[in-house]
Design a protein around this motif. Structure first.
Motif, PDB file in Angstrom:
ATOM      1  N   SER A 189       0.800  -1.227   0.000  1.00  0.00           N
ATOM      2  CA  SER A 189       0.000   0.000   0.000  1.00  0.00           C
ATOM      3  C   SER A 189       0.832   1.277   0.000  1.00  0.00           C
ATOM      4  O   SER A 189       0.317   2.359  -0.270  1.00  0.00           O
ATOM      5  N   LYS A 190       2.117   1.159   0.310  1.00  0.00           N
ATOM      6  CA  LYS A 190       2.951   2.356   0.478  1.00  0.00           C
ATOM      7  C   LYS A 190       3.165   3.062  -0.858  1.00  0.00           C
ATOM      8  O   LYS A 190       3.524   2.449  -1.849  1.00  0.00           O
ATOM      9  N   ARG A 191       2.922   4.383  -0.842  1.00  0.00           N
ATOM     10  CA  ARG A 191       3.117   5.187  -2.039  1.00  0.00           C
ATOM     11  C   ARG A 191       3.280   6.642  -1.615  1.00  0.00           C
ATOM     12  O   ARG A 191       2.688   7.076  -0.628  1.00  0.00           O
ATOM     13  N   ALA A 192       4.121   7.395  -2.334  1.00  0.00           N
ATOM     14  CA  ALA A 192       4.352   8.793  -1.975  1.00  0.00           C
ATOM     15  C   ALA A 192       4.668   9.596  -3.218  1.00  0.00           C
ATOM     16  O   ALA A 192       5.088   9.054  -4.245  1.00  0.00           O
ATOM     17  N   ILE A 248      -9.999   9.967   6.097  1.00  0.00           N
ATOM     18  CA  ILE A 248      -8.551   9.838   6.208  1.00  0.00           C
ATOM     19  C   ILE A 248      -7.866   9.940   4.845  1.00  0.00           C
ATOM     20  O   ILE A 248      -6.645  10.051   4.765  1.00  0.00           O
ATOM     21  N   ALA A 249      -8.646   9.891   3.754  1.00  0.00           N
ATOM     22  CA  ALA A 249      -8.053   9.894   2.419  1.00  0.00           C
ATOM     23  C   ALA A 249      -8.906  10.733   1.475  1.00  0.00           C
ATOM     24  O   ALA A 249     -10.103  10.938   1.700  1.00  0.00           O
ATOM     25  N   ARG A 250      -8.249  11.195   0.406  1.00  0.00           N
ATOM     26  CA  ARG A 250      -8.954  12.018  -0.574  1.00  0.00           C
ATOM     27  C   ARG A 250      -8.226  11.958  -1.910  1.00  0.00           C
ATOM     28  O   ARG A 250      -6.998  12.059  -1.972  1.00  0.00           O
ATOM     29  N   GLY A 280      -1.763  12.179   3.792  1.00  0.00           N
ATOM     30  CA  GLY A 280      -1.213  13.264   4.587  1.00  0.00           C
ATOM     31  C   GLY A 280       0.098  13.742   3.993  1.00  0.00           C
ATOM     32  O   GLY A 280       0.463  13.380   2.880  1.00  0.00           O
ATOM     33  N   THR A 281       0.803  14.590   4.752  1.00  0.00           N
ATOM     34  CA  THR A 281       2.108  15.060   4.309  1.00  0.00           C
ATOM     35  C   THR A 281       3.201  14.202   4.928  1.00  0.00           C
ATOM     36  O   THR A 281       3.109  13.810   6.088  1.00  0.00           O
ATOM     37  N   LYS A 282       4.238  13.948   4.170  1.00  0.00           N
ATOM     38  CA  LYS A 282       5.234  12.950   4.530  1.00  0.00           C
ATOM     39  C   LYS A 282       5.947  13.247   5.837  1.00  0.00           C
ATOM     40  O   LYS A 282       6.062  12.391   6.706  1.00  0.00           O
ATOM     41  N   THR A 283       6.413  14.458   6.025  1.00  0.00           N
ATOM     42  CA  THR A 283       7.199  14.772   7.225  1.00  0.00           C
ATOM     43  C   THR A 283       6.383  14.616   8.496  1.00  0.00           C
ATOM     44  O   THR A 283       6.875  14.155   9.513  1.00  0.00           O
TER      45      THR A 283
END
Length: 572
Positions: A189-192, A248-250, A280-283
């Motif tokens: 599921s990980k993606r950025a 939680i997602a969009r 969300g934002t990564k940091t």
């Protein structure tokens, strides 16, 4: 003087109304929308609000007070709506309680696992006995009893045995499906991208994917959890259901300023590149998470390493477990907006997943009603509902309509009442099959007022006008002359009025299909294809008429009560 007093047009603590400027001493002016505003006394419209408005107005325009109060009061009560006054609104009021109950079911059932769980909870509460599909049914079933079981936690079979049932007698079956097009989380599921934490998703079924943009999305599904048996201390895997009903997602659209003229003219979706939601934002999300998900190298789980850590933490928190206990999951996204009644007279139900959870809900209510009915005491058949997963992707799975689930249900219940309850008698099974009947029920296409030419002119179903009989001579639907007749007779014999409509696709258009032809071909059971009409099928948000829920319930109730009598009329 006319005061426009709408039930739903309210903002914060103010009610916006259109009034002449000579009332300005009493009202403040809102420049953003060029309307006057008056402080509201309550959060929702009421007669007290009306009294406040008319009291202020009477100081400026005494002669208009009574007329204005009458207009606003009538608007609030429903008088004067349509040619028949309050009767127009009352026409739908009798359908509202059942539709509101459907809203609760639809809101809770955000995926096939939740749909089956919601049904199971209702069956448990009604006294249905849960069976294990791994154990023989022999010795566990009795005439007059009510039972259910699940397959894969996403397909459900529930039934009530007639008090006079004998092995070889028939089954009255209502079939539907629990799945709908949606976005499913990928195995990794990980993606950025661009400093944002995203979620890898895959399109399930044939959805109208452009409708998923700019929606507040929650997540739900099944989670496999590692635990230890309290007695043996051996590791075991539990299946837990999770539902996180907050946004939680969009999936955000690209702003118009960055689109070419061609892109503005036609919204084209690349399902791989454009549909990954932002979490969300990564940091921000990475801080504080690594310590919870990191493991020593020798204990590293390749599957877990491919998951978004914050998603793992969220799921673990929701289930009250450690992230290391999560062995796998099957998750999907859903629109957080609940099912709601809409339309000027609340004549519509707006919701996700109407196709086909509306059928699942009505079928559930029907089997619950029949299980408590005195009619089953004289019944010599089994009344059953079968709600399958995977219809939207072809039904070819271990628990779809193309699986042995339907045939097994008939043979296993039949065998449980035979002299040798642990063996299958081919003759008894064949006899039961030929005496049985399936209502294959899937939502139908209502005529869209803006696209009326898409329907065959003599076969255009309308919302709130009745259940639809679907016919296709190329067997995309299972209806034939006999099974269509049975459906019409069921409507005619129903205690409560049931309106029926007919649907045939245009000859120059392709035709969809249902579980009906699959079940009839695999089992040999007579089948008719039906549906409740709706708009926006396969959209993230769909709509149907509230009256058709009740029409469906009345038809299903008639099926369980009257099919035996109708079947005796038929030759062969």
């Amino acid at each position: 003087l006319i005061l426009f007093y709408y039930n739903n047009i309210t903002t914060d603590n103010f009610l916006f109304i259109s009034l002449p400027t000579y009332l300005s001493p009493f009202l403040s002016y809102n420049h953003s929308n060029q309307r006057f505003r008056l402080p509201k006394q309550q959060p929702h419209p009421s007669r007290e609000n009306i009294s406040t408005v008319t009291s202020i107005m009477s100081e400026a325009v005494p002669n208009a007070t009574q007329d204005c109060a009458k207009i606003t009061a009538d608007s609030y009560s429903g008088k004067g709506v349509g040619k028949e006054g309050t009767k127009t609104r009352a026409d739908f009021s009798k359908y509202i309680p059942f539709a509101e109950k459907a809203c609760e079911f639809l809101t809770q059932s955000t995926d096939p696992f939740l749909a089956v769980k919601t049904c199971s909870d209702a069956l448990d509460a009604a006294g249905f006995v849960k069976l294990s599909k791994r154990e023989p049914f022999g010795g566990k079933l009795v005439p007059g009893g009510s039972y259910y079981y699940t397959v894969n936690h996403s397909t459900l079979v529930a039934f009530t045995v007639g008090a006079k049932f004998k092995a070889g007698n028939g089954f009255k079956i209502i079939g539907g499906h629990t799945d709908s097009p949606h976005l499913k989380v990928k195995p990794f599921s990980k993606r950025a991208g661009a400093g944002c934490v995203q979620l890898g998703v895959e399109c399930y079924g044939g959805g109208l994917w452009h409708t998923w943009f700019d929606r507040d999305l929650g997540i739900s599904g099944r989670v496999l959890v590692r635990t230890n048996d309290a007695d043996t201390r051996k590791e075991k895997i539990e299946q837990r259901i999770v539902r996180i009903a907050r946004p939680i997602a969009r999936v955000s659209t690209l702003c118009i300023h960055l689109q070419t003229a061609e892109e503005r003219g036609a919204f084209k979706v690349n399902k791989e590149e454009h549909l990954s939601p932002i979490l969300g934002t990564k940091t921000l999300l990475e801080s504080g998470v690594k310590a919870q998900i990191n493991r020593p190298p020798e204990d590293e789980d390749p599957w877990a390493s491919g998951q978004e850590p914050e998603l793992m933490r969220l799921i673990a928190s929701e289930l009250g477990i450690d992230t290391k206990q999560i062995a796998n999951f099957e998750l999907g996204l859903f629109d957080c907006q609940p099912a709601l009644l809409g339309g000027i007279k609340n004549e519509f139900l707006n919701s996700a997943r109407l196709d086909n959870l509306a059928t699942c809900f009505v079928a559930l209510e029907s089997i619950l009603d029949y299980s408590k009915s005195a009619d089953k005491d004289q019944d010599d058949m089994v009344s059953m509902i079968a709600l399958f997963d995977h219809e939207e992707i072809g039904s070819q799975s271990t628990h779809g309509a193309g699986s042995p689930v339907m045939s097994e249900a008939v043979s296993r219940v039949t065998a449980a009442f035979s002299d040798n309850s642990h063996s299958r008698d081919p003759e008894l099974h064949s006899s039961a099959t030929r005496r049985s009947f399936v209502l294959s029920v899937d939502q139908a296409h209502a005529v869209h007022p803006n696209y009326q030419g898409k329907h065959e002119k003599n076969h255009g179903p309308k919302m709130n006008a009745g259940v639809v009989i679907k016919t296709n001579q190329n067997q995309r639907y299972a209806t034939n002359g006999v099974t269509g007749f049975v459906a019409r007779e069921l409507a005619r014999k129903a205690e409560q009025s049931v309106a029926l409509q007919e649907f045939v696709v245009r000859s120059d258009c392709p035709c969809g299909t249902t579980i009906g032809p699959i079940i009839s071909a695999n089992t040999g059971i007579r089948t008719v294809d039906l549906g409740m009409p709706q708009l926006s099928m396969h959209s993230c948000r769909e709509t149907m008429g509230v009256a058709d829920l009740t029409n469906g319930l009345n038809l299903f109730n008639s099926f369980f009560k009257n099919f035996n009598e109708i079947d005796e009329m038929l030759e062969g």
